[in-house]
Design an enzyme around this catalytic site. Structure first.
Site, mmCIF file in Angstrom:
data_model
loop_
_atom_site.group_PDB
_atom_site.id
_atom_site.type_symbol
_atom_site.label_atom_id
_atom_site.label_comp_id
_atom_site.label_asym_id
_atom_site.label_seq_id
_atom_site.Cartn_x
_atom_site.Cartn_y
_atom_site.Cartn_z
ATOM 1 N N GLU A 15 20.674 30.878 19.001
ATOM 2 C CA GLU A 15 22.161 30.965 19.156
ATOM 3 C C GLU A 15 22.602 31.591 20.455
ATOM 4 O O GLU A 15 22.072 32.578 20.743
ATOM 5 C CB GLU A 15 22.705 31.970 17.934
ATOM 6 C CG GLU A 15 23.995 31.732 17.277
ATOM 7 C CD GLU A 15 24.122 30.445 16.728
ATOM 8 O OE1 GLU A 15 24.205 29.423 17.536
ATOM 9 O OE2 GLU A 15 23.897 30.552 15.507
ATOM 10 N N HIS A 16 23.366 30.991 21.092
ATOM 11 C CA HIS A 16 23.931 31.376 22.330
ATOM 12 C C HIS A 16 22.684 31.183 23.546
ATOM 13 O O HIS A 16 23.007 31.901 24.508
ATOM 14 C CB HIS A 16 24.630 32.951 22.323
ATOM 15 C CG HIS A 16 25.945 33.061 21.525
ATOM 16 N ND1 HIS A 16 27.058 32.465 22.253
ATOM 17 C CD2 HIS A 16 26.160 33.481 20.339
ATOM 18 C CE1 HIS A 16 28.035 32.859 21.309
ATOM 19 N NE2 HIS A 16 27.465 33.035 20.118
ATOM 20 N N GLY A 103 37.053 25.426 11.498
ATOM 21 C CA GLY A 103 37.003 26.740 12.050
ATOM 22 C C GLY A 103 36.198 27.769 11.405
ATOM 23 O O GLY A 103 36.374 28.854 11.593
ATOM 24 N N GLY A 105 32.613 27.747 11.924
ATOM 25 C CA GLY A 105 31.448 27.701 12.753
ATOM 26 C C GLY A 105 30.365 26.781 12.438
ATOM 27 O O GLY A 105 29.255 26.777 12.840
ATOM 28 N N SER A 107 30.728 23.222 13.359
ATOM 29 C CA SER A 107 31.166 22.394 14.240
ATOM 30 C C SER A 107 32.462 21.420 13.995
ATOM 31 O O SER A 107 32.035 20.269 14.097
ATOM 32 C CB SER A 107 29.904 22.045 14.977
ATOM 33 O OG SER A 107 29.060 22.427 15.458
ATOM 34 N N GLU A 141 35.827 19.683 25.990
ATOM 35 C CA GLU A 141 36.202 21.002 25.423
ATOM 36 C C GLU A 141 36.193 21.788 26.554
ATOM 37 O O GLU A 141 37.208 22.712 26.728
ATOM 38 C CB GLU A 141 34.951 21.338 24.612
ATOM 39 C CG GLU A 141 35.245 21.329 23.149
ATOM 40 C CD GLU A 141 34.181 21.924 22.442
ATOM 41 O OE1 GLU A 141 33.810 23.300 22.532
ATOM 42 O OE2 GLU A 141 33.766 21.124 21.439
ATOM 43 N N ASP A 153 26.187 21.350 19.761
ATOM 44 C CA ASP A 153 26.933 20.942 18.418
ATOM 45 C C ASP A 153 27.123 19.537 18.520
ATOM 46 O O ASP A 153 26.923 18.726 17.648
ATOM 47 C CB ASP A 153 28.432 21.642 18.413
ATOM 48 C CG ASP A 153 28.336 23.272 18.505
ATOM 49 O OD1 ASP A 153 27.219 23.630 18.294
ATOM 50 O OD2 ASP A 153 29.346 23.870 18.700
ATOM 51 N N TYR A 202 33.670 34.336 23.541
ATOM 52 C CA TYR A 202 32.680 33.272 23.991
ATOM 53 C C TYR A 202 32.666 32.957 25.326
ATOM 54 O O TYR A 202 31.410 33.141 26.014
ATOM 55 C CB TYR A 202 33.004 31.900 23.256
ATOM 56 C CG TYR A 202 32.041 30.841 23.220
ATOM 57 C CD1 TYR A 202 30.925 30.616 22.452
ATOM 58 C CD2 TYR A 202 31.828 30.154 24.756
ATOM 59 C CE1 TYR A 202 29.990 29.792 22.515
ATOM 60 C CE2 TYR A 202 30.829 29.042 24.724
ATOM 61 C CZ TYR A 202 29.943 28.832 23.680
ATOM 62 O OH TYR A 202 28.981 28.162 23.739
#
Ligand code: GLA
Length: 367
Positions: A15-16, A103, A105, A107, A141, A153, A202
């Site tokens: 994650e991240h 919304g 999480g 995707s 995006e 994603d 983010y």
């Protein structure tokens, strides 16, 4: 009529890490964005969604550059980027429906982007490599929505396979499909909260990672991204970094290592080891990266007390949304019931629980 469906995704671990050239391990889940498109003879694309009252209409020869500040920006971004990629777009009436929660999480944005891109490509009778489609959607995006997201994603939505997790090296874009054993269930739990900070925080996290790399490069000129930094290297240079940046980097570096270990655990069918890595990921996201929230922490804490669970953590960008839980398959139904009941008792909110069984990526059902 052109019909496309694109799934959502749950990220098991990593994650991240995707905007740090690292490893991620998502899987597509059986909740979808459906796009139906009917060709028109003129140069107009209309987009309606069953979730939002306000439709959007675009003149293909004059695609607007200004943001509307809502879901239509994703559509606008996809059209602009497809056109920029040399696709001769055709007019169409597009209807968007979804079984994927928005919304949360999971995707929903990437799922919509990919579904729309595939539909517009089909309308134009054009084809494009999936890597290029993923890049183009990511670019939409960045440029037209303003979120500097990674590539996970879009890749997960496009390239996933049923019954597998997708280990993706976000530097090389190499994919390895790792089978998820039948005795393992993936259960996704929605906290039903979405904190407003998500987008700005983010981008702030990403900027902190980039700041860390720039500082480290002064003494480690060979590194290009946090992907190239080990925990030992980071610890040696702790004094060079502001404390917050150090913690952000520590999350990314340790998470990247955990993603690699998780792939090994899954290949070996070692669910206990995989579960421990999920748990450790959550603690790191909570304490070092600070992208969790009280509701996610509560959902994870409850999950860890329930029989049959191997591990639980937040999934996706954070600040609300969902947790991912690795559970023994024969305990999954009871686990879901107990988790929902306890979360409602403790928070007053009834969570939604989703089946996280991995499914195939996006498909054109009819062209
Ligand atoms: C969001 C982004 C992804 C990824 C995750 C965090 O889902 O779109 O690119 O960075 O957050 O892992």
């Amino acid at each position: 009529v052109i019909e496309v469906r694109a799934p959502g995704r749950v990220n098991l671990i990593g994650e991240h890490t995707d905007y740090n050239d690292g490893f991620v391990m998502p899987a597509a889940i059986g909740y979808y964005t459906h796009v139906r498109a009917r060709r028109r003879d003129d140069r107009i694309v209309t987009v309606r969604s069953d979730r939002f009252p306000e439709p959007a209409a675009f003149q293909l020869d004059r695609l607007p550059r200004t943001r509307r500040g809502d879901w239509a920006d994703y559509a606008r971004g996809i059209l602009i980027e497809l056109a920029a990629g040399g696709i001769a777009l055709r007019g169409a009436d597009v209807l968007v429906t979804a079984t994927l929660p928005l919304g949360a999480g999971l995707s929903s944005s990437a799922s919509f982007e990919i579904a729309l891109a595939l539909a517009m490509l089909a309308a134009a009778e054009a084809s494009m490599e999936s890597t290029e489609i993923a890049r183009l959607a990511q670019c939409a995006e960045h440029e037209h929505v303003g979120i500097r997201s990674g590539i996970m994603d879009q890749f997960a939505v496009l390239r996933s396979h049923a019954h597998h997790a997708m280990l993706l090296d976000t530097r090389t874009l190499e994919v390895e499909l790792v089978p998820v054993p039948e005795r393992a269930a993936i259960v996704v739990a929605n906290t039903m909260v979405k904190h407003a900070l998500a987008a700005s925080e983010y981008n702030a996290r990403r900027a902190e990672c980039e700041a860390g790399v720039r500082i480290l490069q002064q003494t480690l000129p060979r590194i290009r991204a946090l992907r190239d930094v080990t925990l030992e290297m980071l610890e040696q240079h702790e004094a060079d970094l502001p404390a917050v940046v150090y913690r952000r980097c520590r999350h990314v570096v340790t998470e990247d290592a955990r993603a690699g270990e998780a792939a090994n655990a899954l290949r070996a069918g070692n669910l206990a080891a995989l579960g421990s890595l999920l748990n450790a990921s959550h603690e790191s996201l909570k304490n070092d990266y600070e992208v969790s929230c009280p509701e996610l922490d509560r959902m994870v804490e409850i999950a860890r007390t329930i029989e049959g669970v191997y591990g639980a953590r937040m999934t996706g960008g954070g600040f609300g949304g969902c947790t991912v839980n690795l559970v023994a398959a024969d305990r999954a139904a009871a686990f879901a019931r107990r988790l929902a009941r306890a979360y409602r008792t403790q928070t007053g909110t009834m969570p939604e629980i989703y089946d996280g069984t991995p499914v195939d990526g996006a498909q054109v059902l009819h062209a």
